[in-house]
Motif scaffolding. Structure first.
Motif, short mmCIF file in Angstrom:
data_model
loop_
_atom_site.label_atom_id
_atom_site.label_comp_id
_atom_site.label_asym_id
_atom_site.label_seq_id
_atom_site.Cartn_x
_atom_site.Cartn_y
_atom_site.Cartn_z
N VAL A 1 0.85 -1.19 0.00
CA VAL A 1 0.00 0.00 0.00
C VAL A 1 0.88 1.24 0.00
CG1 VAL A 1 -1.74 1.27 1.30
CG2 VAL A 1 -1.83 -1.23 1.21
N LYS A 2 0.83 2.00 -1.10
CA LYS A 2 1.73 3.15 -1.22
C LYS A 2 0.98 4.49 -1.29
CE LYS A 2 3.73 0.98 -4.63
NZ LYS A 2 4.61 0.56 -5.74
N HIS A 3 -0.34 4.43 -1.20
CA HIS A 3 -1.13 5.66 -1.17
C HIS A 3 -1.89 5.73 0.16
CE1 HIS A 3 -1.42 5.92 -5.86
NE2 HIS A 3 -0.24 6.30 -5.38
N PRO A 4 -1.82 6.87 0.87
CA PRO A 4 -2.55 6.98 2.15
C PRO A 4 -4.04 6.73 1.99
CG PRO A 4 -1.18 8.93 1.74
CD PRO A 4 -1.09 8.09 0.52
N GLU A 5 -4.60 7.12 0.85
CA GLU A 5 -6.04 6.94 0.63
C GLU A 5 -6.41 5.45 0.60
OE1 GLU A 5 -4.01 8.67 -1.27
OE2 GLU A 5 -4.61 10.77 -0.98
N VAL A 6 -5.54 4.66 -0.03
CA VAL A 6 -5.78 3.21 -0.11
C VAL A 6 -5.66 2.59 1.28
CG1 VAL A 6 -5.01 1.03 -1.12
CG2 VAL A 6 -4.98 3.12 -2.49
N ALA A 7 -4.63 3.02 2.03
CA ALA A 7 -4.44 2.50 3.40
C ALA A 7 -5.66 2.81 4.25
CB ALA A 7 -3.19 3.13 4.02
N GLN A 8 -6.17 4.03 4.13
CA GLN A 8 -7.34 4.43 4.91
C GLN A 8 -8.56 3.61 4.52
OE1 GLN A 8 -8.44 8.55 4.42
NE2 GLN A 8 -9.58 8.59 6.33
N PHE A 9 -8.74 3.41 3.23
CA PHE A 9 -9.90 2.64 2.75
C PHE A 9 -9.86 1.20 3.28
CE2 PHE A 9 -11.72 -0.34 -0.32
CZ PHE A 9 -13.03 0.13 -0.37
N LEU A 10 -8.65 0.62 3.30
CA LEU A 10 -8.53 -0.78 3.72
C LEU A 10 -8.40 -0.92 5.24
CD1 LEU A 10 -6.09 -2.10 0.96
CD2 LEU A 10 -8.54 -2.52 1.14
N GLY B 1 -5.78 -0.06 6.98
CA GLY B 1 -4.41 -0.45 7.32
C GLY B 1 -3.51 0.76 7.40
N ARG B 2 -2.21 0.50 7.27
CA ARG B 2 -1.23 1.58 7.35
C ARG B 2 -0.50 1.70 6.03
NH1 ARG B 2 1.93 -1.19 12.12
NH2 ARG B 2 1.70 -2.74 10.50
N LEU B 3 0.06 2.87 5.82
CA LEU B 3 0.86 3.10 4.64
C LEU B 3 2.04 2.11 4.64
CD1 LEU B 3 0.80 5.14 2.28
CD2 LEU B 3 2.43 6.52 3.55
N TYR B 4 2.33 1.56 3.50
CA TYR B 4 3.41 0.58 3.28
C TYR B 4 3.11 -0.80 3.87
CZ TYR B 4 5.70 4.86 1.93
OH TYR B 4 5.96 6.07 1.36
N ASP B 5 1.86 -1.03 4.27
CA ASP B 5 1.49 -2.39 4.64
C ASP B 5 1.59 -3.27 3.40
OD1 ASP B 5 1.00 -2.15 7.30
OD2 ASP B 5 -1.19 -2.13 7.16
N PHE B 6 1.86 -4.55 3.64
CA PHE B 6 1.91 -5.52 2.56
C PHE B 6 0.57 -6.27 2.52
CE2 PHE B 6 2.84 -9.91 1.21
CZ PHE B 6 3.23 -9.65 -0.10
N VAL B 7 0.04 -6.46 1.34
CA VAL B 7 -1.24 -7.16 1.20
C VAL B 7 -1.02 -8.41 0.35
CG1 VAL B 7 -3.57 -7.04 0.23
CG2 VAL B 7 -2.58 -5.03 1.33
#
Ligand code: MG
Length: 209
Positions: free
Chosen positions: A186-195, A197-203
């Protein structure tokens, strides 16, 4: 996940614990065994677990970024699948898009990595195919792929979508007729927030049919 709380021995164990208890039923090795060499029992158990790993007749991998993602991520993964007798289709973008590797570049990289016998570090590549996905975006809309890719994907029993754009932003919840794996960071804060999780989390999302 490892617990954060302090761990203590179970008070019901016979003491001294060191000489009376070992959390191991099967004698994998005895003290006189060479610590640098696997014992026959260890080898047989390693083989047992190895053979339990699911095997796939054909796998299609949508590659994403050029560079380390490809060389240190996708290619060792593809090589391991090839080594196990799986047909591997690497699908790459038709046209340049940000830092994604393109189909012509992938062909060039693979040809440079093969040795004179056509092998990738000792692994036969006759079951390795490179396909032009027809895609020209950093994300993947699977309703619009090349006919070549559609033909090759027909008998796949695992589809792998790698990278944030293809694996998370566009296809995390995509459902397939075969097993699927979505991998990305996850490299976008918006995506992290949607999921959540945290920025740079691995999915890594694996769906089995
Ligand atoms: Mg990319």
């Amino acid at each position: 996940m490892e617990s954060n709380s302090d761990m203590v021995p179970c008070p019901l164990l016979l003491t001294p614990i060191e000489s009376n208890y070992k959390a191991c039923t099967i004698p994998y090795r005895i003290p006189s065994d060479n610590p640098k060499k696997a014992t026959p029992t260890e080898i047989s158990w390693i083989n047992l677990f190895y053979n339990a790993i699911p095997s796939f007749k054909s796998v299609i991998i949508f590659v994403d970024n050029s560079g380390a993602d490809l060389i240190l991520g996708i290619l060792p993964f593809a090589r391991e699948l090839l080594r196990r007798g799986t047909k591997v289709i690497l699908a790459a973008n038709d046209l340049p898009s940000i830092n994604d590797i393109t189909y012509p570049e992938l062909i060039e990289v693979i040809s440079k990595l093969k040795d004179e016998k056509g092998q990738l570090m000792g692994v036969d590549t006759s079951n390795l195919l490179i396909a032009n996905s027809g895609i020209d975006l950093p994300v993947i809309d699977l309703t619009r792929v090349s006919e070549e890719l559609a033909y090759l994907a027909n008998d796949a029993d695992l589809v792998v979508l790698e990278g944030m754009g293809p694996g998370i932003e566009t296809n995390l919840y995509a459902q397939f007729k075969c097993d699927s794996m979505k991998i990305g960071m996850v490299k976008h804060p918006e995506v992290a927030q949607f999921l959540g999780g945290r920025l740079y989390d691995f999915v890594l999302k694996y769906n089995e049919v």
